[in-house]
Design an enzyme around this catalytic site. Structure first.
Site, PDB file in Angstrom:
ATOM      1  N   CYS A   1      -0.731  46.029   3.707  1.00 20.31           N
ATOM      2  CA  CYS A   1      -0.327  46.291   5.091  1.00 20.31           C
ATOM      3  C   CYS A   1       1.157  46.629   5.098  1.00 20.31           C
ATOM      4  CB  CYS A   1      -0.562  45.073   5.986  1.00 20.31           C
ATOM      5  SG  CYS A   1      -2.286  44.578   6.142  1.00 20.31           S
TER       6      CYS A   1
ATOM      7  N   GLY B   1      -1.247  50.983   5.086  1.00 16.22           N
ATOM      8  CA  GLY B   1      -2.397  50.549   5.867  1.00 16.22           C
ATOM      9  C   GLY B   1      -2.843  51.635   6.814  1.00 16.22           C
TER      10      GLY B   1
ATOM     11  N   ASN C   1       1.810  40.932   6.155  1.00 19.91           N
ATOM     12  CA  ASN C   1       1.530  41.737   4.965  1.00 19.91           C
ATOM     13  C   ASN C   1       1.297  40.780   3.811  1.00 19.91           C
ATOM     14  OD1 ASN C   1       1.471  43.573   2.840  1.00 19.91           O
ATOM     15  ND2 ASN C   1       3.694  43.713   2.719  1.00 19.91           N
ATOM     16  N   GLY C   2       0.141  40.880   3.167  1.00 19.79           N
ATOM     17  CA  GLY C   2      -0.174  40.010   2.042  1.00 19.79           C
ATOM     18  C   GLY C   2      -1.541  39.381   2.216  1.00 19.79           C
TER      19      GLY C   2
ATOM     20  N   TYR D   1       2.488  51.873  -7.947  1.00 18.38           N
ATOM     21  CA  TYR D   1       1.634  52.662  -7.061  1.00 18.38           C
ATOM     22  C   TYR D   1       1.884  52.444  -5.573  1.00 18.38           C
ATOM     23  CZ  TYR D   1      -2.672  54.292  -4.764  1.00 18.38           C
ATOM     24  OH  TYR D   1      -3.569  54.907  -3.943  1.00 18.38           O
TER      25      TYR D   1
ATOM     26  N   SER E   1       0.641  60.393  -6.318  1.00 21.53           N
ATOM     27  CA  SER E   1       1.074  59.159  -6.960  1.00 21.53           C
ATOM     28  C   SER E   1       1.362  59.320  -8.443  1.00 21.53           C
ATOM     29  CB  SER E   1       0.033  58.056  -6.749  1.00 21.53           C
ATOM     30  OG  SER E   1      -1.242  58.481  -7.206  1.00 21.53           O
TER      31      SER E   1
ATOM     32  N   ASP F   1      -1.751  57.476 -11.936  1.00 25.13           N
ATOM     33  CA  ASP F   1      -1.080  56.178 -11.819  1.00 25.13           C
ATOM     34  C   ASP F   1      -1.926  55.032 -12.342  1.00 25.13           C
ATOM     35  OD1 ASP F   1      -2.525  54.820  -9.279  1.00 25.13           O
ATOM     36  OD2 ASP F   1      -2.295  56.962  -8.941  1.00 25.13           O
TER      37      ASP F   1
ATOM     38  N   CYS G   1      -7.100  41.110  -7.417  1.00 23.08           N
ATOM     39  CA  CYS G   1      -5.868  40.644  -6.789  1.00 23.08           C
ATOM     40  C   CYS G   1      -6.214  39.750  -5.618  1.00 23.08           C
ATOM     41  CB  CYS G   1      -5.030  41.828  -6.311  1.00 23.08           C
ATOM     42  SG  CYS G   1      -3.517  41.332  -5.445  1.00 23.08           S
TER      43      CYS G   1
ATOM     44  N   CYS H   1       4.761  39.469 -10.888  1.00 20.62           N
ATOM     45  CA  CYS H   1       3.333  39.160 -10.954  1.00 20.62           C
ATOM     46  C   CYS H   1       2.624  40.380 -11.521  1.00 20.62           C
ATOM     47  CB  CYS H   1       2.776  38.832  -9.571  1.00 20.62           C
ATOM     48  SG  CYS H   1       0.969  38.625  -9.562  1.00 20.62           S
TER      49      CYS H   1
END
Length: 522
Positions: A29, A56, A131-132, A276, A317, A380, A416, A472
């Site tokens: 997002c 998003g 976002n997340g 990306y 990309s 990518d 993820c 990460c």
């Protein structure tokens, strides 16, 4: 007393993304916030979201506060589809938050579009964009139900981790300030979150202690902005001030910018932002995303050399990495594929005949460039492999003599849990191979390439300029920096189930955990 007006045309409820986009990793997002008395904050937010549209593309919304009320407008669709001049002109105030959404937790419905709005018991309003993705949504939702914030029939309303956060935040502000409520709530959230939220007068921004997603602070002539990416600052004429720190809460009002540390910082920025997700014209932690991707291409050429006549990118990309690969290898760079700039999400469903053409909805080959050439095609990432398989077939039909594929990221092997929607592990083409050698050759055969090479995790990370300990890379190496639901027997059981098969979980508690089911859908 705070009034709330939420408008929706609900024109896109039954529309789905086209088959082409389903083969790619989905961004999470984008969030944007502005505090600027005397400015047209609704339009500033609109343009900020426009710059963040790549993060998003399912829904968009803006909330505006004028000191006495909060007005929210949101709907399914792209930013340019949701808002028009008349709507923006009616949203008058000095503080605003905006959100463009792709769902990771919670289904694609108008109810799950953002900003989330909640009344507090004290009569004020809270609008929030997230976002997340949280990994303890089930725990937070149970707490919200215990507090009476959801009834037995409100399961659908609680399917979004963002809605649960909004409910708990508004509840906490009943007998204290919103800032105090946030300082108490934020340490209990586990997972990835960049939040922009507001009441009638004040803009707030918070970033999780690991800083998994980027969030930055910018300066306007007469105010302040926060955004998921610095590219949004450029479009609204703001200057970059600094990154918001992991574990930091900012409050912006007439008294300026206040910073509160709600948790100790343990940085784990998502490396896929560099690879990306982020726009190439953004800057993350002082490193140009474009420069990082060009460097990835150079390192890829050294690690995985290829013999060819022309290096071509899969636009857009793959373009920076292809430039770097060409520079390092000495093989000429060329444009072999034309992208249809107007195909992002196709809301009019293609017929079966058109659907079978697949990638041609997005890309078309330049036959005179391709014919008879040995191509080095730089992309990518590879997720399912469907896109690359169709692309290679198209290039061969256009007359390519050979097609050598080079990938500017390591193999994506793991799901993820922190805000990117990959395919399920059973669908990840690089997952489950006995060895690296077998994996690469197996993927090569599956997509029909003459050769295939991935950059290594070490070289990919080196190109970002970050210390590996601060990143990460769980989708590449399976090392999750935040405990998964329960890590716990439940978390481990989920992972084992996901990695061993694509079957639905037998445990109903696992099935009901939103942040797990989001990555287990077929």
């Amino acid at each position: 007393m705070t009034d709330l007006s939420i408008h929706s045309r609900n024109l896109l409820d039954t529309q789905q993304p086209d088959d082409v986009s389903e083969n790619e990793p989905r961004e999470e997002c984008g969030v944007f916030g502005v505090w600027a008395p005397g400015e047209d904050v609704a339009k500033l937010t609109y343009y900020g979201l426009y710059a963040l549209q790549h993060r998003g593309q399912e829904a968009a919304g803006i909330a505006v506060g004028d000191g006495s009320q909060v007005l929210v407008f949101k709907d399914l669709g792209l930013v340019s589809q949701v808002f028009d001049e008349q709507t923006l002109a009616s949203m008058i105030g000095h503080v605003a938050v905006g959100h463009c959404r792709y769902s990771t937790t919670g289904s694609t419905t108008w109810e799950n579009s953002q900003p989330i709005f909640r009344h507090t018991d004290a009569g004020s309003g809270v609008a929030l964009g997230h976002n997340g993705n949280l990994v303890n949504t089930a725990e937070l939702a149970a707490r919200a139900r215990d507090l009476g914030l959801y009834g037995p029939s409100d399961r659908a309303a609680a399917s979004s981790d963002s809605d649960v956060v909004g409910a708990l935040l508004a509840h906490g502000a009943a007998d204290k300030t919103l800032e105090q409520a946030a300082v108490e709530l934020l340490p209990t959230l586990k997972g990835a979150f960049c939040l922009t939220f507001q009441d009638e007068t004040t803009l707030y921004a918070a970033r999780d202690p690991h800083g998994i997603r980027p969030l930055s602070l910018g300066r306007l002539d007469r105010g302040w902005v926060v955004a998921s990416e610095t590219a949004a600052f450029d479009i609204v004429g703001a200057s970059f001030v600094r990154d918001i720190e992991p574990g930091e809460l900012l409050a912006i009002d007439n008294n300026g910018v206040r910073s509160t540390r709600f948790a100790e910082a343990t940085p784990k920025l998502c490396v896929f932002e560099h690879v990306y997700l982020a726009r190439p014209d953004s800057v993350i932690h002082g490193r140009s995303v474009h420069s990082a991707r060009v460097d990835i291409g150079r390192r890829l050429a050294r690690e995985q050399p290829a013999v060819g006549d022309l290096v071509i990118p899969v636009p857009e990309s793959g373009t920076p990495a292809a430039v770097g690969f060409a520079q390092e290898s000495g093989i000429p760079y060329g444009q072999g594929l034309m992208k249809n700039a107007y195909v992002g999400r196709t809301f009019i469903q293609p017929s079966q005949t058109i659907r079978q053409l697949g990638i041609r909805l997005k890309l078309n080959p330049l036959r005179e460039v391709i014919r008879g050439r040995r191509l080095v095609v730089v992309d990518d990432s590879i997720v399912r492999g469907n896109t690359q398989r169709a692309l290679i077939r198209m290039l061969r039909e256009a007359g390519a003599a050979e097609v050598h594929v080079r990938i500017a990221s390591a193999p994506v092997r793991w799901p993820c849990f922190y805000g990117i929607d990959f395919a399920s592990p059973a669908e990840l083409i690089a997952n489950g191979m006995e060895s690296e050698e077998h994996m690469v050759d197996g993927v090569r055969q599956a997509i029909g390439a003459d050769s295939l090479g991935y950059i290594s995790v070490d070289e990919m990370i080196a190109a970002t300029g970050e210390e590996r300990s601060n990143l990460c890379a769980a989708c590449f190496d399976g090392k999750y920096p935040i405990e998964l639901p329960g890590e716990t027997a439940m978390g481990k059981a989920v992972l084992e189930t996901m990695m061993s098969s694509d079957a639905a979980p037998a445990d109903p508690l696992i099935a009901q955990n939103d942040n797990v089911s989001a990555v287990m859908r077929p």
